[in-house]
Motif scaffolding. Structure first.
Motif, short mmCIF file in Angstrom:
data_model
loop_
_atom_site.label_atom_id
_atom_site.label_comp_id
_atom_site.label_asym_id
_atom_site.label_seq_id
_atom_site.Cartn_x
_atom_site.Cartn_y
_atom_site.Cartn_z
N ARG A 123 0.87 -1.19 0.00
CA ARG A 123 0.00 0.00 0.00
C ARG A 123 0.90 1.24 0.00
O ARG A 123 1.22 1.81 1.04
N ASN A 124 1.33 1.63 -1.20
CA ASN A 124 2.34 2.68 -1.29
C ASN A 124 2.11 3.63 -2.46
O ASN A 124 3.02 4.36 -2.85
N ALA A 125 0.89 3.65 -3.01
CA ALA A 125 0.62 4.44 -4.21
C ALA A 125 -0.23 5.67 -3.89
O ALA A 125 -1.01 5.68 -2.92
N ILE A 126 -0.06 6.69 -4.72
CA ILE A 126 -0.87 7.91 -4.65
C ILE A 126 -1.62 8.05 -5.97
O ILE A 126 -1.04 7.92 -7.04
N LEU A 127 -2.92 8.33 -5.88
CA LEU A 127 -3.75 8.54 -7.06
C LEU A 127 -4.00 10.03 -7.26
O LEU A 127 -4.47 10.71 -6.35
N ILE A 128 -3.66 10.56 -8.44
CA ILE A 128 -3.97 11.93 -8.81
C ILE A 128 -4.60 11.91 -10.20
O ILE A 128 -4.65 10.85 -10.85
N LEU A 183 -3.52 1.70 -2.79
CA LEU A 183 -3.65 3.13 -2.54
C LEU A 183 -3.41 3.48 -1.07
O LEU A 183 -4.10 3.01 -0.18
N ALA A 184 -2.41 4.32 -0.87
CA ALA A 184 -2.19 4.92 0.45
C ALA A 184 -2.85 6.28 0.53
O ALA A 184 -3.27 6.70 1.61
N LEU A 185 -2.93 6.98 -0.60
CA LEU A 185 -3.48 8.33 -0.62
C LEU A 185 -4.16 8.60 -1.96
O LEU A 185 -3.62 8.28 -3.01
N ILE A 186 -5.35 9.21 -1.88
CA ILE A 186 -6.03 9.77 -3.05
C ILE A 186 -5.95 11.28 -2.92
O ILE A 186 -6.36 11.85 -1.91
N MET A 187 -5.40 11.94 -3.92
CA MET A 187 -5.17 13.39 -3.87
C MET A 187 -5.71 14.00 -5.16
O MET A 187 -5.05 13.99 -6.20
N LEU A 188 -6.94 14.51 -5.10
CA LEU A 188 -7.60 15.05 -6.28
C LEU A 188 -8.01 16.50 -6.02
O LEU A 188 -8.07 16.95 -4.86
N PRO A 189 -8.32 17.24 -7.08
CA PRO A 189 -8.75 18.63 -6.88
C PRO A 189 -10.24 18.71 -6.56
O PRO A 189 -11.02 17.80 -6.88
N GLY A 190 -10.66 19.83 -5.95
CA GLY A 190 -12.08 20.10 -5.83
C GLY A 190 -12.64 20.56 -7.16
O GLY A 190 -13.73 20.15 -7.58
N VAL A 191 -11.89 21.43 -7.84
CA VAL A 191 -12.19 21.87 -9.20
C VAL A 191 -10.88 21.79 -9.98
O VAL A 191 -9.87 22.35 -9.54
N GLN A 192 -10.89 21.11 -11.10
CA GLN A 192 -9.67 20.94 -11.89
C GLN A 192 -9.32 22.27 -12.58
O GLN A 192 -10.17 22.89 -13.22
N TYR A 193 -8.08 22.68 -12.45
CA TYR A 193 -7.72 24.04 -12.85
C TYR A 193 -7.85 24.28 -14.35
O TYR A 193 -8.21 25.38 -14.77
N ALA A 213 -7.75 3.82 1.93
CA ALA A 213 -6.83 4.91 1.59
C ALA A 213 -7.19 6.17 2.37
O ALA A 213 -8.34 6.37 2.78
N ARG A 214 -6.21 7.02 2.59
CA ARG A 214 -6.46 8.38 3.05
C ARG A 214 -6.89 9.22 1.85
O ARG A 214 -6.52 8.94 0.71
N VAL A 215 -7.66 10.28 2.12
CA VAL A 215 -8.18 11.12 1.05
C VAL A 215 -7.92 12.58 1.37
O VAL A 215 -8.26 13.06 2.47
N GLY A 216 -7.31 13.29 0.41
CA GLY A 216 -7.10 14.72 0.54
C GLY A 216 -7.48 15.43 -0.75
O GLY A 216 -7.53 14.82 -1.82
N PHE A 217 -7.77 16.72 -0.63
CA PHE A 217 -8.18 17.50 -1.80
C PHE A 217 -7.42 18.82 -1.87
O PHE A 217 -7.17 19.46 -0.84
N ASP A 218 -7.09 19.20 -3.11
CA ASP A 218 -6.57 20.54 -3.39
C ASP A 218 -7.77 21.39 -3.80
O ASP A 218 -8.36 21.17 -4.87
N LEU A 219 -8.12 22.36 -2.97
CA LEU A 219 -9.31 23.18 -3.20
C LEU A 219 -8.98 24.57 -3.72
O LEU A 219 -9.78 25.50 -3.57
N ALA A 220 -7.82 24.72 -4.36
CA ALA A 220 -7.40 26.04 -4.82
C ALA A 220 -8.45 26.69 -5.71
O ALA A 220 -8.69 27.90 -5.62
N HIS A 221 -9.09 25.90 -6.58
CA HIS A 221 -10.07 26.45 -7.51
C HIS A 221 -11.50 26.19 -7.06
O HIS A 221 -12.45 26.46 -7.81
N ALA A 222 -11.66 25.68 -5.84
CA ALA A 222 -13.00 25.40 -5.31
C ALA A 222 -13.40 26.37 -4.20
O ALA A 222 -14.55 26.81 -4.13
N ILE A 223 -12.45 26.72 -3.32
CA ILE A 223 -12.77 27.58 -2.19
C ILE A 223 -13.25 28.95 -2.69
O ILE A 223 -12.63 29.57 -3.55
N GLY A 224 -14.39 29.38 -2.20
CA GLY A 224 -14.96 30.65 -2.64
C GLY A 224 -15.64 30.58 -3.99
O GLY A 224 -16.17 31.59 -4.46
N ASN A 225 -15.64 29.42 -4.61
CA ASN A 225 -16.20 29.23 -5.95
C ASN A 225 -17.43 28.34 -5.90
O ASN A 225 -18.48 28.70 -6.46
#
Length: 426
Positions: A123-128, A183-193, A213-225
């Motif tokens: 269990r050593n993969a990251i999904l993006i 999968l150790a981590l799923i790392m996807l965007p909230g909104v794809q740039y 898996a752990r789950v995290g999100f990049d919300l750069a294009h989602a926060i406030g949108n």
């Protein structure tokens, strides 16, 4: 007979807009006394008028009482986050203990991966997603290498399966289930740039947790949108910047969410003085005792001159309310989409999903005929004082931000594109 391209029609829509007064709270770029039409809030939001006074307040405190500003003044610096935390939590659908403002987005992503990317055996993969924002890809690849793992084997990049390169939920689900044991981590965007596609954070989180898996999100294009409900959706963490839709200034201090279930965890982390629990922080002892919640990941004394604009911006969002902003965004972006499809289908393809629930304010546009024609249109719009942005190799991003954009702005954009098509470049 009234048509969608009548100026009176667009102006009437703006006159009925319950949020129309918020535009006056922003400084609209202008040149030679003429306001530009600004559709680039997906890259850098406009400056709220109140920011200058907010910065002046902190500069005056620094000048007048210096170090005592930590304890006295309009907003004592020692507890400056107290004036931000609740409204930041409100904006991202979280509980106050789950959010903080700190560092920059990529620094926060690294800090989160130190805690939440813990590869063990197979269990050593990251999904993006394929074509992820380069900073995110650099960060996850470097974390893999830090653990002695090869990104060629352990970085799973999910290709789009829809005509414009967007991702169906079925494709995401299939990938998570197919690779679940790795999968150790799923790392996807909230909104794809690039495409402007919004993702179903709750569904992705459920799937990720189901396979362990752990789950995290990049919300750069989602926060406030788009509306967010991070606590209820349940990801382990999320990170974002505040300089796009939130309008907190270039290079603004970033944000971080850590779900409440980790508030008192013993997760490994890169620790710093300001993450130490406040009651004993100034005893300067050798043992690190983390503050509960997201603030346990703070490293250093807070950047007050960066937090002041964020404080102003969050007040504006609180006053407007995300439900009202989303309602206007849907109408404004829908108006743009309708005009483009009805009048400019021979010129542009809309890459962003058509379903309103699968997008925010941004429409990504591809000009028929390739990059040279695309750049020609982009330069034409700039010459007409219409500011969007360009993403290689062939995408123009246009973002009607509901806090300061209007229907008349959208109409003038469309008319300018029609002029370009007809060869009217004057």
């Amino acid at each position: 007979m009234t048509t969608l391209t009548d100026e009176d029609y667009a102006l009437a829509l703006d006159a009925r807009d319950p949020l129309r007064g918020f535009r006056s709270q922003f400084l609209i770029p202008s040149e030679n006394g003429r306001e530009k039409i600004y559709f680039c809030g997906n890259s850098l939001g406009l400056q709220p008028r109140a920011v200058r006074a907010a910065l002046a307040t902190e500069l005056d405190t620094w000048a007048g009482i210096a170090v005592e500003g930590h304890f006295r003044g309009p907003h004592p610096w020692m507890n400056y986050l107290d004036g931000i935390r609740d409204k930041l939590a409100e904006l991202c659908g979280a509980r106050p203990i789950e959010v903080t403002a700190m560092n920059s987005l990529t620094v926060n992503l690294h800090l989160m991966m130190v805690s939440f990317f813990r590869p063990q055996g197979p269990r050593n993969a990251i999904l993006i997603e394929s074509g992820a924002f380069s900073s995110d890809r650099h960060a996850v690849a470097s974390q893999l290498r830090h653990h002695g793992l090869d990104p060629a084997r352990c970085l799973i990049e999910l290709d789009g399966d829809e005509p414009n390169g967007t991702l169906s939920m079925q494709r995401i689900e299939r990938a998570i289930l197919d690779h679940g044991e790795r999968l150790a981590l799923i790392m996807l965007p909230g909104v794809q740039y690039r495409t402007g596609q919004a993702f179903d954070l709750a569904a992705i989180t459920r799937l990720g947790h189901r396979v362990g898996a752990r789950v995290g999100f990049d919300l750069a294009h989602a926060i406030g949108n788009v509306p967010l409900a991070l606590h209820d959706d349940g990801p382990d963490f999320a990170i974002w910047c505040h300089y796009k839709y939130v309008n907190a200034g270039p290079g603004a201090i970033a944000g971080c969410f850590v779900h409440e279930r980790h508030a008192h965890s013993d997760l490994p982390r890169f620790a710093g003085w300001w993450g130490h629990e406040p009651a004993t922080r100034f005893l300067m002892g050798p043992e690190f005792v983390p503050s509960p919640g997201a603030e346990g990941w703070l490293l250093s004394n807070q950047a007050i001159l960066s937090l002041a604009p964020l404080r102003v911006a969050l007040e504006i969002f609180h006053d407007a309310g995300m439900p009202a902003l989303r309602a206007k965004s849907l109408h404004l972006t829908g108006y743009l989409e309708t005009l483009l499809r009805e009048r400019l289908a021979d010129v542009l393809a809309i890459v962003t999903p058509a379903e309103p629930e699968r997008r925010g304010a941004q429409l990504s546009l591809r000009v028929h005929g390739g990059r040279v024609r695309g750049r020609s249109l982009f330069e034409h719009l700039l010459a007409r004082d219409i500011i969007g942005d360009w993403r290689e190799p062939d995408i123009i991003r246009i973002t009607p931000a509901p806090l300061y954009n209007r229907h008349i702005d959208v109409l003038r954009l469309v008319l300018a594109i029609e002029d370009w098509r007809e060869g009217r470049h004057g």
